[in-house]
Design a protein around this motif. Structure first.
Motif, mmCIF file in Angstrom:
data_model
loop_
_atom_site.group_PDB
_atom_site.id
_atom_site.type_symbol
_atom_site.label_atom_id
_atom_site.label_comp_id
_atom_site.label_asym_id
_atom_site.label_seq_id
_atom_site.Cartn_x
_atom_site.Cartn_y
_atom_site.Cartn_z
ATOM 1 N N ALA A 211 0.833 -1.207 0.000
ATOM 2 C CA ALA A 211 0.000 0.000 0.000
ATOM 3 C C ALA A 211 0.869 1.259 0.000
ATOM 4 C CB ALA A 211 -0.941 -0.007 1.211
ATOM 5 N N GLU A 214 2.847 1.540 -3.470
ATOM 6 C CA GLU A 214 2.029 2.022 -4.582
ATOM 7 C C GLU A 214 1.718 3.509 -4.424
ATOM 8 O OE1 GLU A 214 -1.999 0.922 -7.117
ATOM 9 O OE2 GLU A 214 -1.807 0.180 -5.064
ATOM 10 N N ARG A 215 1.344 3.919 -3.207
ATOM 11 C CA ARG A 215 0.999 5.323 -2.983
ATOM 12 C C ARG A 215 2.196 6.232 -3.288
ATOM 13 N NH1 ARG A 215 0.211 5.006 1.870
ATOM 14 N NH2 ARG A 215 2.122 5.985 2.646
ATOM 15 N N ARG A 228 -3.773 5.791 -7.524
ATOM 16 C CA ARG A 228 -3.308 4.415 -7.645
ATOM 17 C C ARG A 228 -3.055 4.093 -9.114
ATOM 18 N NH1 ARG A 228 -7.369 1.472 -9.960
ATOM 19 N NH2 ARG A 228 -9.543 2.075 -9.536
#
Length: 265
Positions: A211, A214-215, A228
């Motif tokens: 998470a 990706e951010r 995203r």
């Protein structure tokens, strides 16, 4: 929603993995008979078998679309079961390299793989499609073909050419019942992209869990309004719409599916 695909046959090039596989699976789930294409028999056969095992209809064909002989093999295999109503030109390849590391031969090879391969399939499938009085030509483009950046200039120029040929083809197809459109994905989360980001995470300090990785990757490299990467099934949904009779009034269009990554019109 019924997309009225039950009597349609669709060839999705480059559909043994990635975006093409997602497109093939969705089209099959909507009732189309799908021709899966790839160069690796094991991977192409696996996708086709999986579609058939889940109630869909699929065959597979093999061939290298960068050659006339390979394109002939793919077209002949696809047309052996009857005319192809829908062609999704998806197959392509790129290597992320900065400008001065991309030589003239690289540009030539990229144009062949990413543009001429599309043209080969259009030339081979369009004559039979015209006899149907209805059809779809869908090219997969790229947001980078609209707003290019420094990396992989050969590939980005090739995707811009895909966008351009889509429009000229739409003009050529006036009055035939066949439409020509482009779906332009933004940065997509396919297997290769995920592996690349995981390898880059330590270098750029993006964190240890997916998470965070990706951010941070989105914030630093592919800023968009959704925050995203795109999912293959989101591209498949756009392709399915443009391939359906509900899009009879859409031709020569470029549909961006990029989370707002592209800032120009």
């Amino acid at each position: 929603m019924d997309l009225k695909f039950k009597t349609k046959r669709v060839l999705v090039t480059g559909s043994s993995a990635g975006l093409g596989e997602a497109i093939a699976r969705l089209m099959a789930a909507e009732g189309a008979e799908v021709v899966v294409h790839g160069r690796n028999e094991e991977r192409a056969a696996t996708v086709a078998r999986s579609i058939n095992d889940t109630g869909g209809r699929a065959i597979y064909v093999l061939g290298d679309l960068s050659t006339d002989e390979g394109a002939d093999a793919v077209a002949n295999g696809a047309l052996a079961g009857g005319p192809v109503d829908i062609l999704v030109n998806n197959a392509g390849a790129y290597t992320p390299r900065p400008w001065l590391q991309v030589g003239v031969d690289d540009w030539r090879d990229s144009y062949n793989v990413n543009v001429l391969a599309y043209v080969r399939m259009i030339h081979r499938l369009l004559p039979a499609m015209k006899t149907l009085g209805w059809g779809r030509m869908v090219q997969i483009g790229s947001s980078g073909g609209i707003e290019p950046f420094a990396l992989q200039p050969d590939y980005l120029a090739a995707t811009a050419a895909r966008h351009n040929l889509t429009v000229s083809l739409a003009r050529e197809l006036k009055g035939t019942g066949i439409t020509s459109n482009t779906v332009a994905p933004g940065p997509m989360l396919v297997e290769n992209t995920r592996d690349m980001l995981l390898n880059m995470a330590g270098q750029y300090g993006w964190g240890d869990n997916w998470a965070d990785i990706e951010r941070n990757a989105v914030e630093q490299f592919v800023q968009n309004d959704v925050g995203r990467f795109g999912k293959p099934e989101e591209i498949a949904a756009a392709v399915a719409y443009l391939s359906s009779p509900m899009a009879d009034y859409v031709t020569g269009a470029l549909l961006r599916v990029d989370g707002g990554h592209t800032r120009s019109v």
